[in-house]
Motif scaffolding. Structure first.
Motif, PDB file in Angstrom:
ATOM      1  N   ARG A  45     -47.264 -18.313  -1.006  1.00 47.80           N
ATOM      2  CA  ARG A  45     -47.055 -19.277  -2.353  1.00 47.80           C
ATOM      3  C   ARG A  45     -45.912 -17.433  -3.204  1.00 47.80           C
ATOM      4  O   ARG A  45     -45.815 -16.543  -1.917  1.00 47.80           O
ATOM      5  CB  ARG A  45     -48.093 -18.496  -3.911  1.00 47.80           C
ATOM      6  CG  ARG A  45     -48.909 -17.232  -3.960  1.00 47.80           C
ATOM      7  CD  ARG A  45     -49.766 -17.092  -4.929  1.00 47.80           C
ATOM      8  NE  ARG A  45     -50.468 -15.812  -5.295  1.00 47.80           N
ATOM      9  CZ  ARG A  45     -50.675 -14.746  -4.887  1.00 47.80           C
ATOM     10  NH1 ARG A  45     -51.126 -14.580  -3.535  1.00 47.80           N
ATOM     11  NH2 ARG A  45     -50.679 -13.523  -4.665  1.00 47.80           N
ATOM     12  N   GLN A  46     -44.998 -18.072  -3.850  1.00 49.31           N
ATOM     13  CA  GLN A  46     -43.690 -17.295  -4.809  1.00 49.31           C
ATOM     14  C   GLN A  46     -43.678 -17.572  -6.258  1.00 49.31           C
ATOM     15  O   GLN A  46     -43.812 -18.855  -6.376  1.00 49.31           O
ATOM     16  CB  GLN A  46     -42.879 -17.549  -3.607  1.00 49.31           C
ATOM     17  CG  GLN A  46     -41.302 -16.776  -3.557  1.00 49.31           C
ATOM     18  CD  GLN A  46     -40.285 -17.380  -1.904  1.00 49.31           C
ATOM     19  OE1 GLN A  46     -41.279 -17.824  -1.403  1.00 49.31           O
ATOM     20  NE2 GLN A  46     -39.301 -16.462  -2.119  1.00 49.31           N
ATOM     21  N   SER A  47     -43.464 -16.203  -6.826  1.00 47.09           N
ATOM     22  CA  SER A  47     -43.140 -16.312  -8.134  1.00 47.09           C
ATOM     23  C   SER A  47     -41.571 -15.943  -7.870  1.00 47.09           C
ATOM     24  O   SER A  47     -41.118 -15.789  -7.225  1.00 47.09           O
ATOM     25  CB  SER A  47     -44.334 -15.276  -8.289  1.00 47.09           C
ATOM     26  OG  SER A  47     -45.376 -15.553  -8.232  1.00 47.09           O
ATOM     27  N   ALA A  48     -41.619 -16.574  -9.390  1.00 46.11           N
ATOM     28  CA  ALA A  48     -39.718 -16.467  -9.468  1.00 46.11           C
ATOM     29  C   ALA A  48     -39.627 -14.282  -9.937  1.00 46.11           C
ATOM     30  O   ALA A  48     -41.348 -14.286 -10.416  1.00 46.11           O
ATOM     31  CB  ALA A  48     -39.810 -16.845 -11.575  1.00 46.11           C
ATOM     32  N   PRO A  49     -38.337 -14.161  -9.572  1.00 47.35           N
ATOM     33  CA  PRO A  49     -38.429 -12.470  -9.393  1.00 47.35           C
ATOM     34  C   PRO A  49     -38.940 -12.239 -11.331  1.00 47.35           C
ATOM     35  O   PRO A  49     -38.594 -12.375 -12.303  1.00 47.35           O
ATOM     36  CB  PRO A  49     -36.882 -12.965  -9.339  1.00 47.35           C
ATOM     37  CG  PRO A  49     -36.380 -13.607  -8.511  1.00 47.35           C
ATOM     38  CD  PRO A  49     -37.256 -14.943  -8.975  1.00 47.35           C
ATOM     39  N   ASP A  50     -38.994 -11.117 -11.063  1.00 48.62           N
ATOM     40  CA  ASP A  50     -39.107 -10.394 -12.844  1.00 48.62           C
ATOM     41  C   ASP A  50     -37.876  -9.905 -12.705  1.00 48.62           C
ATOM     42  O   ASP A  50     -36.947  -8.974 -12.155  1.00 48.62           O
ATOM     43  CB  ASP A  50     -40.114  -9.203 -12.640  1.00 48.62           C
ATOM     44  CG  ASP A  50     -40.057  -8.616 -13.758  1.00 48.62           C
ATOM     45  OD1 ASP A  50     -39.426  -8.131 -14.617  1.00 48.62           O
ATOM     46  OD2 ASP A  50     -41.287  -7.588 -13.446  1.00 48.62           O
ATOM     47  N   PRO A  51     -37.843 -10.114 -13.673  1.00 50.86           N
ATOM     48  CA  PRO A  51     -36.224  -9.574 -14.102  1.00 50.86           C
ATOM     49  C   PRO A  51     -35.833  -8.582 -13.982  1.00 50.86           C
ATOM     50  O   PRO A  51     -34.365  -8.245 -14.540  1.00 50.86           O
ATOM     51  CB  PRO A  51     -35.289 -10.622 -15.506  1.00 50.86           C
ATOM     52  CG  PRO A  51     -36.989 -10.700 -16.053  1.00 50.86           C
ATOM     53  CD  PRO A  51     -37.835 -11.217 -14.778  1.00 50.86           C
ATOM     54  N   LEU A  52     -36.702  -7.758 -13.864  1.00 48.61           N
ATOM     55  CA  LEU A  52     -36.278  -6.781 -14.044  1.00 48.61           C
ATOM     56  C   LEU A  52     -36.051  -5.357 -13.156  1.00 48.61           C
ATOM     57  O   LEU A  52     -35.849  -4.921 -12.855  1.00 48.61           O
ATOM     58  CB  LEU A  52     -37.651  -5.476 -15.596  1.00 48.61           C
ATOM     59  CG  LEU A  52     -37.640  -6.182 -16.608  1.00 48.61           C
ATOM     60  CD1 LEU A  52     -38.741  -5.627 -17.358  1.00 48.61           C
ATOM     61  CD2 LEU A  52     -36.643  -5.868 -17.274  1.00 48.61           C
TER      62      LEU A  52
ATOM     63  N   ALA B 206     -34.699  -7.652  -9.983  1.00 50.37           N
ATOM     64  CA  ALA B 206     -34.417  -8.956  -9.698  1.00 50.37           C
ATOM     65  C   ALA B 206     -33.472  -9.675  -9.921  1.00 50.37           C
ATOM     66  O   ALA B 206     -33.371 -10.260 -10.764  1.00 50.37           O
ATOM     67  CB  ALA B 206     -35.633  -8.780  -8.345  1.00 50.37           C
ATOM     68  N   PRO B 207     -32.434  -9.651  -9.515  1.00 48.68           N
ATOM     69  CA  PRO B 207     -31.545 -11.148 -10.183  1.00 48.68           C
ATOM     70  C   PRO B 207     -32.376 -12.722  -9.691  1.00 48.68           C
ATOM     71  O   PRO B 207     -33.464 -12.785  -9.369  1.00 48.68           O
ATOM     72  CB  PRO B 207     -30.629 -11.160  -9.477  1.00 48.68           C
ATOM     73  CG  PRO B 207     -30.452 -10.264  -8.872  1.00 48.68           C
ATOM     74  CD  PRO B 207     -31.596  -9.292  -7.980  1.00 48.68           C
ATOM     75  N   ILE B 208     -32.456 -12.956 -11.207  1.00 51.20           N
ATOM     76  CA  ILE B 208     -33.583 -13.897 -11.298  1.00 51.20           C
ATOM     77  C   ILE B 208     -32.593 -15.948 -10.900  1.00 51.20           C
ATOM     78  O   ILE B 208     -32.754 -16.768 -10.490  1.00 51.20           O
ATOM     79  CB  ILE B 208     -33.600 -13.987 -12.651  1.00 51.20           C
ATOM     80  CG1 ILE B 208     -32.659 -14.330 -13.526  1.00 51.20           C
ATOM     81  CG2 ILE B 208     -34.886 -13.039 -12.798  1.00 51.20           C
ATOM     82  CD1 ILE B 208     -33.030 -15.115 -14.879  1.00 51.20           C
ATOM     83  N   ARG B 209     -31.326 -15.623 -10.667  1.00 52.25           N
ATOM     84  CA  ARG B 209     -31.007 -16.359 -10.240  1.00 52.25           C
ATOM     85  C   ARG B 209     -30.194 -16.611  -9.042  1.00 52.25           C
ATOM     86  O   ARG B 209     -30.601 -15.664  -8.291  1.00 52.25           O
ATOM     87  CB  ARG B 209     -28.588 -16.372 -10.548  1.00 52.25           C
ATOM     88  CG  ARG B 209     -27.896 -17.387 -10.455  1.00 52.25           C
ATOM     89  CD  ARG B 209     -26.930 -17.264 -11.249  1.00 52.25           C
ATOM     90  NE  ARG B 209     -26.049 -16.214 -10.287  1.00 52.25           N
ATOM     91  CZ  ARG B 209     -25.227 -15.381  -9.263  1.00 52.25           C
ATOM     92  NH1 ARG B 209     -24.636 -16.738  -9.044  1.00 52.25           N
ATOM     93  NH2 ARG B 209     -25.396 -14.731  -9.010  1.00 52.25           N
ATOM     94  N   ALA B 210     -30.596 -18.124  -8.149  1.00 50.32           N
ATOM     95  CA  ALA B 210     -30.592 -18.674  -6.843  1.00 50.32           C
ATOM     96  C   ALA B 210     -29.972 -17.175  -5.978  1.00 50.32           C
ATOM     97  O   ALA B 210     -28.572 -17.675  -6.504  1.00 50.32           O
ATOM     98  CB  ALA B 210     -31.215 -19.635  -7.240  1.00 50.32           C
ATOM     99  N   GLY B 211     -30.100 -16.988  -4.769  1.00 52.48           N
ATOM    100  CA  GLY B 211     -29.139 -16.371  -4.110  1.00 52.48           C
ATOM    101  C   GLY B 211     -28.382 -15.208  -4.455  1.00 52.48           C
ATOM    102  O   GLY B 211     -27.902 -15.115  -3.624  1.00 52.48           O
ATOM    103  N   ALA B 212     -29.085 -15.014  -5.687  1.00 54.57           N
ATOM    104  CA  ALA B 212     -28.224 -13.961  -5.967  1.00 54.57           C
ATOM    105  C   ALA B 212     -28.542 -12.379  -5.542  1.00 54.57           C
ATOM    106  O   ALA B 212     -29.729 -12.288  -5.376  1.00 54.57           O
ATOM    107  CB  ALA B 212     -28.393 -13.473  -7.908  1.00 54.57           C
ATOM    108  N   THR B 213     -27.973 -11.519  -5.491  1.00 54.95           N
ATOM    109  CA  THR B 213     -28.316 -10.234  -5.139  1.00 54.95           C
ATOM    110  C   THR B 213     -28.427  -9.491  -5.792  1.00 54.95           C
ATOM    111  O   THR B 213     -27.225  -9.382  -6.518  1.00 54.95           O
ATOM    112  CB  THR B 213     -28.084 -10.233  -2.990  1.00 54.95           C
ATOM    113  OG1 THR B 213     -26.426  -9.513  -3.194  1.00 54.95           O
ATOM    114  CG2 THR B 213     -28.301 -11.054  -2.288  1.00 54.95           C
ATOM    115  N   CYS B 214     -28.570  -7.555  -5.660  1.00 52.23           N
ATOM    116  CA  CYS B 214     -28.740  -7.006  -7.055  1.00 52.23           C
ATOM    117  C   CYS B 214     -27.056  -6.123  -6.307  1.00 52.23           C
ATOM    118  O   CYS B 214     -26.961  -5.083  -6.751  1.00 52.23           O
ATOM    119  CB  CYS B 214     -29.494  -5.648  -6.590  1.00 52.23           C
ATOM    120  SG  CYS B 214     -30.294  -4.587  -5.068  1.00 52.23           S
TER     121      CYS B 214
END
Length: 165
Positions: A146-153, A155-163
């Motif tokens: 399973r995979q959850s949405a990233p926690d905005p605190l 990691a970046p939440i926009r698909a493909g975005a990196t820190c």
């Protein structure tokens, strides 16, 4: 007639600088040494995804914790079993990356110590399983992956975005 008095604000002591910062060469050496002992979840994930590999990822938690969720492809080897079982499960000369629950737990540090004592090169994955899951990376359990949405605190939440770090 007396001269007017001026009041100056009292000097405020810096809590950050009460111990002076190290000189740049000492700081560079310190931070480089940290990189030799640590990897973060984003870098571990990037290497797994790209196939770069070069290390064995070890989950050092209990069987119950492993069943609750773990990183796909990780080797399950609880800390207390490393001394007895590592040689049979991890090829000599392998670089090992250990993880446990998260930053509030030093289980990955204990596991890293056990691997180092057994003669392995080792790094600890900062953030552990908690930050792996919080950054939205795949988690495997008895029901599958399973995979959850990233926690905005974390990691970046926009698909493909990196820190970008």
């Amino acid at each position: 007639m007396t001269a007017p008095t001026t009041q100056t604000a009292p000097a405020v002591s810096s809590k950050v600088l009460r111990v002076p910062a190290a000189d740049p060469a000492t700081a560079a050496g310190h931070f480089h040494r940290r990189f030799t002992f640590e990897a973060d979840v984003s870098d571990v994930h990037a290497d797994i995804e790209s196939g770069a590999g070069g290390f064995v990822l070890v989950d050092s938690r209990s069987a119950e914790a492993w069943e609750q969720g773990h990183i796909p492809g990780a080797l399950h080897l609880p800390t207390d079993e490393i001394a007895d079982r590592a040689a049979a499960l991890v090829a000599p000369g392998s670089v090992v990356v250990t993880y446990c629950w998260g930053p509030g737990c030093n289980g990955a540090t204990r596991a890293a110590y056990e691997f180092a004592a057994a003669g392995y090169q080792v790094k600890e994955m900062l953030g552990g399983f908690e930050y792996w899951a919080r950054e939205g990376f795949p988690v495997e359990d008895t029901a599958g992956t399973r995979q959850s949405a990233p926690d905005p605190l974390t990691a970046p939440i926009r698909a493909g975005a990196t820190c970008g770090c």
